[in-house]
Motif scaffolding. Structure first.
Motif, mmCIF file in Angstrom:
data_model
loop_
_atom_site.group_PDB
_atom_site.id
_atom_site.type_symbol
_atom_site.label_atom_id
_atom_site.label_comp_id
_atom_site.label_asym_id
_atom_site.label_seq_id
_atom_site.Cartn_x
_atom_site.Cartn_y
_atom_site.Cartn_z
ATOM 1 N N LYS A 57 84.442 91.901 58.384
ATOM 2 C CA LYS A 57 84.704 91.918 59.828
ATOM 3 C C LYS A 57 86.153 92.278 60.141
ATOM 4 N N LEU A 58 87.088 91.899 59.272
ATOM 5 C CA LEU A 58 88.486 92.213 59.516
ATOM 6 C C LEU A 58 88.742 93.714 59.416
ATOM 7 N N PHE A 59 88.056 94.387 58.542
ATOM 8 C CA PHE A 59 88.204 95.832 58.404
ATOM 9 C C PHE A 59 87.561 96.549 59.590
ATOM 10 N N THR A 60 86.419 96.048 60.045
ATOM 11 C CA THR A 60 85.812 96.604 61.254
ATOM 12 C C THR A 60 86.736 96.403 62.440
ATOM 13 N N THR A 61 87.383 95.240 62.492
ATOM 14 C CA THR A 61 88.332 94.960 63.574
ATOM 15 C C THR A 61 89.501 95.924 63.548
ATOM 16 N N VAL A 62 90.091 96.125 62.370
ATOM 17 C CA VAL A 62 91.221 97.054 62.273
ATOM 18 C C VAL A 62 90.793 98.460 62.691
ATOM 19 N N ILE B 179 91.903 103.104 56.502
ATOM 20 C CA ILE B 179 92.494 101.871 55.978
ATOM 21 C C ILE B 179 92.706 101.940 54.467
ATOM 22 N N THR B 180 91.631 102.006 53.718
ATOM 23 C CA THR B 180 91.764 101.820 52.270
ATOM 24 C C THR B 180 92.439 102.991 51.571
ATOM 25 N N ARG B 181 92.109 104.223 51.963
ATOM 26 C CA ARG B 181 92.729 105.374 51.289
ATOM 27 C C ARG B 181 94.226 105.454 51.548
ATOM 28 N N PRO B 182 94.692 105.383 52.808
ATOM 29 C CA PRO B 182 96.148 105.447 52.999
ATOM 30 C C PRO B 182 96.905 104.297 52.350
ATOM 31 N N THR C 97 88.381 99.059 46.854
ATOM 32 C CA THR C 97 87.716 98.498 48.028
ATOM 33 C C THR C 97 86.780 99.523 48.636
ATOM 34 N N GLY C 98 85.549 99.116 48.901
ATOM 35 C CA GLY C 98 84.598 100.015 49.538
ATOM 36 C C GLY C 98 83.246 99.352 49.676
ATOM 37 N N PHE C 99 82.406 99.965 50.461
ATOM 38 C CA PHE C 99 81.038 99.485 50.594
ATOM 39 C C PHE C 99 80.268 99.782 49.318
ATOM 40 N N GLY C 100 79.275 98.927 49.029
ATOM 41 C CA GLY C 100 78.520 99.037 47.805
ATOM 42 C C GLY C 100 77.603 100.260 47.796
ATOM 43 N N PRO C 101 76.893 100.428 46.659
ATOM 44 C CA PRO C 101 76.853 99.521 45.507
ATOM 45 C C PRO C 101 78.146 99.537 44.699
ATOM 46 N N ALA D 292 104.924 103.944 52.508
ATOM 47 C CA ALA D 292 105.012 105.067 53.435
ATOM 48 C C ALA D 292 103.829 105.147 54.384
ATOM 49 N N ALA D 293 102.834 104.295 54.180
ATOM 50 C CA ALA D 293 101.604 104.358 54.988
ATOM 51 C C ALA D 293 101.694 103.443 56.202
#
Length: 351
Positions: free
Chosen positions: A71-76, A182-185, A191-195, A260-261
């Motif tokens: 939920k925190l990632f969806t929020t961001v 979020i995760t790439r920069p 971190t990522g959605f499964g599987p 730098a991100a």
């Protein structure tokens, strides 16, 4: 806090703790088993332990099912759209999603989704629906059970509506928004959605204690609704390591930047931390122990995950555990989370 070492401690099979202050990671420790059980024996009420040679130890590099930390990632991702002006925090959901007729008729706003004040009930049995179309129809027709804006009621449905809203205004899927925004920069490559095949195991998921019959889960999302939705959902579905979440925490404590991100501006990060908070749980201090108060923010996940950020001391705590391995508990136990937070709070005060 002590994790289970196959058959002992009652809280979790395995766990990883990362804690830090400022740019320094002070604690990074793994304990117990990422995979310790073959199944759950409902006759004896105990897990069936794997032979010692087949168990998989938890390490700092072990990914865990984050559950509601998603939920925190969806929020961001949503706050990023607020910053870009493509989404209004007080705009009505029906402005973007008119086909979500119940939310539109009751005037639910984006802010109410982000603060869990929409009046929507905690969840719907989407896992019982026969098709994606029937799941979507159920969600579109769901009306609030309380007048929006009058009370805080934690609900997975808020983040599911937010997911549909984000996908509508951006034309992109949630997993793409999280990855590219979020995760790439931030370099959060784990971190990522499964599987996620190498993740810690969760539950021997079977009725009657669970809502579906899926057997022992490893690398597949534990939440039944997220599973029914294909593993990508606004409320659950992400897997991550504690090391990656430490980067996420440092980014928010640093006003939205890491190295730098930059994923958010400082003012929009502050908006997330300002009561009643966006996405964060500011009014559930039990799991925060003595870190609670003074503007601390955090969140938990059903599988045994949690994080706490304390801007006042520039301190963070990440705890990832598979507390549902081999079987969930009817009532979550916040004791180990609170104990870890309290130890960190006392260490900071004594420094």
């Amino acid at each position: 806090m002590r994790a289970r070492t196959a058959g002992r401690s009652p809280w979790a099979a395995g766990a990883v703790v990362v804690a830090g202050r400022g740019p320094v990671v002070a604690v990074e420790e793994a304990m117990g088993w990422a995979v310790g059980y073959a199944s759950y024996d409902e006759t004896t009420g105990r897990g069936v332990e794997l032979p010692p040679g087949d168990r998989v130890p938890a390490t700092p590099a072990t990914p865990f099912d984050l559950a509601s930390l998603t939920k925190l990632f969806t929020t961001v991702a949503a706050v990023q759209q607020l910053e870009r002006g493509t989404l209004g925090v007080d705009a009505r959901v029906g402005t973007y999603l008119p086909e979500f007729r119940a939310a539109a008729e009751h005037g639910i706003t984006v802010r109410q989704l982000l603060t869990h004040t929409s009046g929507l009930r905690p969840e719907l049995p989407l896992y019982e629906c026969a098709s994606d179309a029937s799941r979507l129809a159920l969600l579109r027709a769901e009306a609030p059970t309380a007048r929006p804006g009058t009370a805080r009621r934690y609900s997975d449905l808020n983040m599911l509506l937010l997911q549909h809203l984000l996908e509508r205004v951006t034309g992109r899927t949630l997993d793409g928004l999280v990855r590219d925004g979020i995760t790439r920069p931030l370099g959060m490559t784990a971190t990522g959605f499964g599987p996620c095949p190498g993740a810690a195991a969760t539950e021997d998921q079977r009725r009657p204690w669970a809502k579906a019959d899926r057997g022992m889960l490893r690398g597949e999302v534990h939440d039944e609704n997220a599973w029914a939705l294909g593993g990508v959902a606004g409320h659950a579905g992400l897997f991550a390591t504690a090391r990656d979440l430490a980067v996420f925490c440092r980014t928010l404590l640093s006003g939205g930047s890491y190295g730098a991100a930059r994923i958010l501006g400082p003012g929009f990060v502050e908006l997330m931390f300002t009561p009643p908070g966006l996405g964060f749980l500011l009014d559930r201090p039990r799991f925060m122990g003595e870190l609670a108060g003074r503007g601390a923010a955090g969140h938990t996940g059903f599988t045994g995950t949690s994080l706490v950020l304390d801007p006042a001391t520039d301190t963070f705590l990440v705890l990832l555990a598979n507390a549902v391995h081999p079987r969930r508990r009817p009532v979550p136990d916040h004791g180990p989370r609170a104990a870890a937070a309290t130890r960190l709070a006392r260490a900071v005060r004594g420094s």
